[in-house]
Write a protein that holds these residues in place. Structure first.
Motif, PDB file in Angstrom:
ATOM      1  N   ASN A 155      33.399  43.165  44.090  1.00 59.33           N
ATOM      2  CA  ASN A 155      33.647  42.313  43.389  1.00 59.33           C
ATOM      3  C   ASN A 155      33.312  40.992  44.278  1.00 59.33           C
ATOM      4  OD1 ASN A 155      34.854  43.706  41.279  1.00 59.33           O
ATOM      5  ND2 ASN A 155      36.621  44.276  42.372  1.00 59.33           N
ATOM      6  N   PHE A 173      28.291  40.205  40.322  1.00 60.97           N
ATOM      7  CA  PHE A 173      29.392  40.875  41.267  1.00 60.97           C
ATOM      8  C   PHE A 173      28.856  42.261  41.714  1.00 60.97           C
ATOM      9  CE2 PHE A 173      32.114  37.831  38.867  1.00 60.97           C
ATOM     10  CZ  PHE A 173      32.799  37.358  39.671  1.00 60.97           C
ATOM     11  N   PRO A 198      35.656  38.611  47.578  1.00 57.25           N
ATOM     12  CA  PRO A 198      36.805  39.399  47.090  1.00 57.25           C
ATOM     13  C   PRO A 198      37.934  39.008  47.691  1.00 57.25           C
ATOM     14  CG  PRO A 198      35.567  40.544  48.470  1.00 57.25           C
ATOM     15  CD  PRO A 198      34.939  39.452  48.595  1.00 57.25           C
TER      16      PRO A 198
END
Length: 199
Positions: A155, A173, A198
């Motif tokens: 992420n 991502f 993230p």
């Protein structure tokens, strides 16, 4: 004038030898950068050269051997995505691509074909082919890891730019392995930015 039959008229009739013709439509790829991404469009490709070879002994209609197997018959260049080779004797041949544009990958396939007699009404046996060259591509593998633990970081938002045009070509991502993999990236110079970390 004949004493028995009267006036005689003599004329000659000629049978043409059936010949062959090959048409090639040559396609390539063009890179398009738009909407913060990239894609490839199909185009007509110029400047590609082919060598034509005999794939067997080529025999004319009167039994004369015209070419031996693997004889080079000629070298031809594609113009405006099109090439036509006329006046070929019937028989087996193959085409080899000998050069293409620097940005494209050379097609090393031996394209085999045969010009066969069809019937007594067909003067020219025609074949047509469509061949395509592809732009040189690369694979980008990017892995994001934690600085301290070395564990992969999913992420993470990554943005990639084309350096020459300073245009965004990708945004995405990292996956659960902390990776982004792009398999059809064109050859060039790029830079990437971590645009969002993230939690």
């Amino acid at each position: 004038t004949d004493s028995e039959y009267g006036v005689l008229f003599e004329t000659k009739f000629e049978n043409k030898q059936v010949k062959g013709s090959v048409e090639i439509n040559k396609l390539g790829e063009e890179l398009v950068l738009e909407d913060d991404s990239y894609h490839y469009e199909e185009i007509k490709l110029d400047g590609v050269t082919y060598d034509l070879y005999a794939n067997d002994d080529i025999i004319s209609a009167d039994g004369t051997k015209v070419y031996s197997k693997d004889d080079l018959i000629g070298t031809y260049e594609v113009e405006d995505g099109y090439l036509k080779i006329d006046d070929l004797y019937l028989g087996k041949y193959y085409l080899l691509e000998t050069s293409t544009l620097d940005s494209h990958v050379l097609d090393t396939t031996k394209h085999k074909f045969e010009l066969k007699y069809k019937d007594q009404y067909t003067e020219v046996v025609s074949l047509d082919f469509t061949f395509k060259n592809y732009l040189k591509k690369s694979t980008l593998e990017f892995t994001k890891t934690d600085l301290v633990s070395g564990e992969p970081l999913p992420n993470t938002k990554i943005t990639i730019f084309d350096e020459e045009n300073d245009k965004k070509i990708f945004e995405g991502f990292t996956d659960d392995k902390g990776q982004i993999i792009i398999t059809d990236l064109y050859v060039g110079k790029f830079y990437l930015i971590e645009s969002e970390a993230p939690e």
